[in-house]
Enzyme design. Structure first.
Site, short mmCIF file in Angstrom:
data_model
loop_
_atom_site.label_atom_id
_atom_site.label_comp_id
_atom_site.label_asym_id
_atom_site.label_seq_id
_atom_site.Cartn_x
_atom_site.Cartn_y
_atom_site.Cartn_z
N HIS A 61 39.40 -11.29 -13.91
CA HIS A 61 38.36 -10.34 -13.52
C HIS A 61 38.27 -9.27 -14.60
O HIS A 61 39.15 -9.16 -15.45
CB HIS A 61 38.68 -9.70 -12.15
CG HIS A 61 39.98 -8.99 -12.11
ND1 HIS A 61 41.11 -9.49 -11.49
CD2 HIS A 61 40.36 -7.81 -12.66
CE1 HIS A 61 42.10 -8.65 -11.63
NE2 HIS A 61 41.68 -7.61 -12.35
C1 T46 Z 1 44.57 -5.80 -13.09
C2 T46 Z 1 45.71 -6.72 -13.26
C3 T46 Z 1 46.52 -6.40 -14.49
C4 T46 Z 1 45.52 -3.46 -3.62
O1 T46 Z 1 45.37 -3.41 -2.39
N1 T46 Z 1 45.72 -2.30 -4.32
C5 T46 Z 1 45.90 -2.31 -5.66
O2 T46 Z 1 46.06 -1.23 -6.25
C6 T46 Z 1 45.88 -3.56 -6.36
C7 T46 Z 1 46.04 -3.60 -7.86
C8 T46 Z 1 45.69 -4.71 -5.65
N2 T46 Z 1 45.52 -4.64 -4.30
C9 T46 Z 1 45.41 -5.91 -3.53
C10 T46 Z 1 44.16 -6.72 -3.82
C11 T46 Z 1 44.63 -8.13 -3.60
O3 T46 Z 1 44.54 -8.45 -2.23
O4 T46 Z 1 46.51 -6.74 -3.92
C12 T46 Z 1 46.11 -8.09 -3.97
C13 T46 Z 1 46.40 -8.69 -5.36
O5 T46 Z 1 45.53 -8.08 -6.32
P1 T46 Z 1 44.79 -8.92 -7.47
O6 T46 Z 1 44.46 -10.27 -6.99
O7 T46 Z 1 43.66 -8.09 -8.00
O8 T46 Z 1 45.98 -9.01 -8.57
P2 T46 Z 1 45.88 -9.46 -10.09
O9 T46 Z 1 47.28 -9.64 -10.53
O10 T46 Z 1 44.95 -10.60 -10.28
O11 T46 Z 1 45.26 -8.20 -10.87
C14 T46 Z 1 45.95 -6.97 -10.88
C15 T46 Z 1 45.00 -5.80 -10.63
O12 T46 Z 1 44.26 -5.99 -9.43
C16 T46 Z 1 44.02 -5.61 -11.73
O13 T46 Z 1 43.43 -4.34 -11.61
O14 T46 Z 1 44.02 -5.30 -14.05
O15 T46 Z 1 46.57 -6.78 -12.14
#
Ligand code: T46
Length: 147
Positions: A61
């Site tokens: 993303h």
């Molecule tokens: C990024 C990379 C490096 C939250 O509720 N609060 C938060 O602050 C974050 C970061 C995530 N979430 C929830 C949203 C999803 O349900 O945690 C779950 C996993 O997040 P996500 O699928 O977005 O994780 P990554 O590892 O794909 O991405 C993350 C960050 O979201 C993103 O900002 O830059 O790490």
């Protein structure tokens, strides 16, 4: 510790590797992260990624208006960024380096070691509306901003 200027998110998207100086002595090492000392934004949120799987990549993303500092505290992973015209790849494997991401950037994390722990500091609270999850939509946003 020297100081850094506070920055605003780069509308075009930019990436740089910051060196984080440890305050080590014979007991071990310690790195302090402080706004405007070695972090170029006001820190509003901190999260960490752990228990990763070596065969599962994350991210895929972009963020529209976010600044982040990504530090690999333990283990390693391959971090890919894309500003719409240039892709960069950084192998993160040191707690003494922080990958500073600013503005519109696509990001992917691959090849996590089993013990990888990533610490991420950001300048914004969690906002799902800041995410762009469709790569074609990201490319057209990046094209508009670069026009
Ligand atoms: C990024 C990379 C490096 C939250 O509720 N609060 C938060 O602050 C974050 C970061 C995530 N979430 C929830 C949203 C999803 O349900 O945690 C779950 C996993 O997040 P996500 O699928 O977005 O994780 P990554 O590892 O794909 O991405 C993350 C960050 O979201 C993103 O900002 O830059 O790490």
């Amino acid at each position: 510790m020297c100081s850094v200027n506070l920055l605003q998110p780069d509308p075009m998207g930019s990436v740089s590797l910051l060196q984080l100086d440890p305050m080590g002595d014979d007991r071990g090492s310690l790195i302090a992260l402080e706004t405007s000392k070695n972090v170029p934004f006001n820190i509003k949120r901190v999260y960490y990624i752990y228990d990763t799987r070596t065969d599962i990549a994350r991210g895929f993303h972009a963020h529209q208006h976010l600044q982040q500092l990504v530090i690999c505290l333990k283990g390693a992973c391959r971090f890919i960024t894309d500003d719409g015209s240039e892709k960069q790849e950084h192998w993160l494997d040191s707690p003494e380096q922080g990958l500073f991401l600013s503005g519109l950037l696509w990001r992917e994390m691959h090849d996590f070691s089993a013990d990888c722990v990533l610490l991420i500091l950001t300048d914004q609270l969690y906002d799902p509306n800041d995410y762009v999850r469709d790569y074609e939509q990201f490319l057209s946003m990046a094209k508009q901003r670069n026009a």
